[in-house]
Write a protein that holds these residues in place. Structure first.
Motif, short mmCIF file in Angstrom:
data_model
loop_
_atom_site.label_atom_id
_atom_site.label_comp_id
_atom_site.label_asym_id
_atom_site.label_seq_id
_atom_site.Cartn_x
_atom_site.Cartn_y
_atom_site.Cartn_z
N ARG A 126 0.88 -1.17 0.00
CA ARG A 126 0.00 0.00 0.00
C ARG A 126 0.91 1.21 0.00
NH1 ARG A 126 -4.68 1.45 -1.76
NH2 ARG A 126 -5.79 2.86 -0.42
N ARG A 127 0.74 2.09 -0.97
CA ARG A 127 1.62 3.25 -1.13
C ARG A 127 0.85 4.55 -0.93
NH1 ARG A 127 6.53 1.50 -3.48
NH2 ARG A 127 6.39 -0.67 -4.14
N ASP A 128 1.57 5.57 -0.50
CA ASP A 128 0.97 6.86 -0.20
C ASP A 128 1.85 7.96 -0.79
OD1 ASP A 128 -0.77 8.70 1.17
OD2 ASP A 128 0.76 8.92 2.71
N CYS A 129 1.23 8.90 -1.50
CA CYS A 129 1.95 10.04 -2.05
C CYS A 129 1.94 11.16 -1.02
CB CYS A 129 1.30 10.50 -3.35
SG CYS A 129 2.09 11.97 -4.05
N LEU A 130 3.12 11.63 -0.66
CA LEU A 130 3.22 12.71 0.31
C LEU A 130 2.82 14.06 -0.29
CD1 LEU A 130 6.57 11.67 2.00
CD2 LEU A 130 4.25 11.27 2.83
N ALA A 131 2.89 14.17 -1.61
CA ALA A 131 2.57 15.44 -2.27
C ALA A 131 1.07 15.66 -2.40
CB ALA A 131 3.23 15.49 -3.65
N CYS A 132 0.33 14.64 -2.88
CA CYS A 132 -1.11 14.84 -3.13
C CYS A 132 -2.01 14.00 -2.23
CB CYS A 132 -1.44 14.57 -4.59
SG CYS A 132 -1.37 12.83 -5.08
N GLY A 133 -1.43 13.05 -1.48
CA GLY A 133 -2.22 12.23 -0.57
C GLY A 133 -2.89 11.02 -1.20
N TYR A 134 -2.67 10.81 -2.49
CA TYR A 134 -3.29 9.67 -3.17
C TYR A 134 -2.68 8.36 -2.66
CZ TYR A 134 -5.23 6.89 -6.96
OH TYR A 134 -5.93 5.96 -7.68
N ARG A 135 -3.52 7.34 -2.50
CA ARG A 135 -3.06 6.02 -2.06
C ARG A 135 -3.44 4.97 -3.08
NH1 ARG A 135 -4.04 5.56 4.47
NH2 ARG A 135 -2.60 7.24 4.99
N TRP A 136 -2.55 4.00 -3.28
CA TRP A 136 -2.82 2.90 -4.20
C TRP A 136 -2.06 1.67 -3.76
CZ3 TRP A 136 0.66 6.68 -4.94
CH2 TRP A 136 1.92 6.36 -5.40
N THR A 137 -2.40 0.55 -4.36
CA THR A 137 -1.78 -0.73 -4.03
C THR A 137 -1.01 -1.25 -5.23
OG1 THR A 137 -3.59 -1.24 -2.51
CG2 THR A 137 -2.24 -3.09 -3.25
N THR A 138 0.18 -1.77 -4.97
CA THR A 138 0.96 -2.43 -6.01
C THR A 138 1.10 -3.90 -5.63
OG1 THR A 138 3.05 -1.87 -4.93
CG2 THR A 138 2.26 -0.36 -6.64
N VAL A 139 1.28 -4.73 -6.64
CA VAL A 139 1.47 -6.17 -6.44
C VAL A 139 2.80 -6.55 -7.07
CG1 VAL A 139 0.54 -8.47 -6.85
CG2 VAL A 139 -1.01 -6.53 -6.60
N GLU A 140 3.62 -7.25 -6.30
CA GLU A 140 4.90 -7.73 -6.81
C GLU A 140 4.82 -9.23 -7.02
OE1 GLU A 140 8.11 -6.41 -4.32
OE2 GLU A 140 7.17 -4.44 -4.09
N LEU A 141 5.21 -9.65 -8.22
CA LEU A 141 5.21 -11.07 -8.60
C LEU A 141 6.60 -11.43 -9.10
CD1 LEU A 141 2.01 -11.05 -10.81
CD2 LEU A 141 2.17 -11.94 -8.50
N PRO A 142 6.99 -12.70 -8.96
CA PRO A 142 8.24 -13.13 -9.59
C PRO A 142 8.13 -12.95 -11.10
CG PRO A 142 7.48 -14.77 -8.02
CD PRO A 142 6.38 -13.76 -8.17
N ALA A 143 9.25 -12.72 -11.76
CA ALA A 143 9.26 -12.43 -13.20
C ALA A 143 8.55 -13.51 -14.01
CB ALA A 143 10.68 -12.25 -13.69
N GLY A 144 8.72 -14.76 -13.68
CA GLY A 144 8.07 -15.85 -14.42
C GLY A 144 6.56 -15.79 -14.31
N ASP A 145 6.05 -15.46 -13.12
CA ASP A 145 4.61 -15.34 -12.93
C ASP A 145 4.06 -14.17 -13.72
OD1 ASP A 145 4.86 -17.45 -11.20
OD2 ASP A 145 4.34 -16.33 -9.40
N LEU A 146 4.79 -13.08 -13.75
CA LEU A 146 4.36 -11.91 -14.50
C LEU A 146 4.31 -12.22 -15.99
CD1 LEU A 146 3.58 -8.95 -14.53
CD2 LEU A 146 6.00 -8.37 -14.60
N ARG A 147 5.31 -12.92 -16.49
CA ARG A 147 5.33 -13.28 -17.91
C ARG A 147 4.12 -14.14 -18.26
NH1 ARG A 147 5.85 -11.34 -22.16
NH2 ARG A 147 7.72 -10.37 -21.39
N ARG A 148 3.77 -15.09 -17.41
CA ARG A 148 2.60 -15.94 -17.68
C ARG A 148 1.32 -15.11 -17.68
NH1 ARG A 148 5.84 -19.54 -14.97
NH2 ARG A 148 5.05 -19.05 -12.91
N ALA A 149 1.21 -14.14 -16.78
CA ALA A 149 0.02 -13.29 -16.73
C ALA A 149 -0.08 -12.44 -17.99
CB ALA A 149 0.06 -12.41 -15.49
N VAL A 150 1.03 -11.89 -18.43
CA VAL A 150 1.03 -11.07 -19.65
C VAL A 150 0.69 -11.94 -20.86
CG1 VAL A 150 2.52 -9.76 -21.23
CG2 VAL A 150 2.60 -9.32 -18.77
#
Length: 69
Positions: A27-51
């Motif tokens: 979960r990430r937070d921008c100190l400049a504008c206050g916007y929050r969002w979520t990122t997902v980290e996957l191993p490179a092989g899993d990402l390639r299969r998803a793409v």
């Protein structure tokens, strides 16, 4: 990482969670504008299969169909 809303580089992680053995959600937070969002980290092989799976979906339905997502 830069804010996806305002582009600021003043971003920090406010929460990190592992879901399963191969996914990390941050979960990430921008100190400049206050916007929050979520990122997902996957191993490179899993990402390639998803793409590849998404590319296969586009090939079956055509880009015009998938652009509506």
């Amino acid at each position: 990482m830069n804010c996806i809303k305002c582009g600021s580089s003043q971003v920090h992680v406010i929460d990190t969670r592992a879901k399963g053995p191969r996914r990390i959600y941050r979960r990430r937070d921008c100190l400049a504008c206050g916007y929050r969002w979520t990122t997902v980290e996957l191993p490179a092989g899993d990402l390639r299969r998803a793409v590849d799976a998404l590319n296969g979906l586009e090939e079956r339905h055509g880009k015009k169909h998938t652009a509506k997502r």
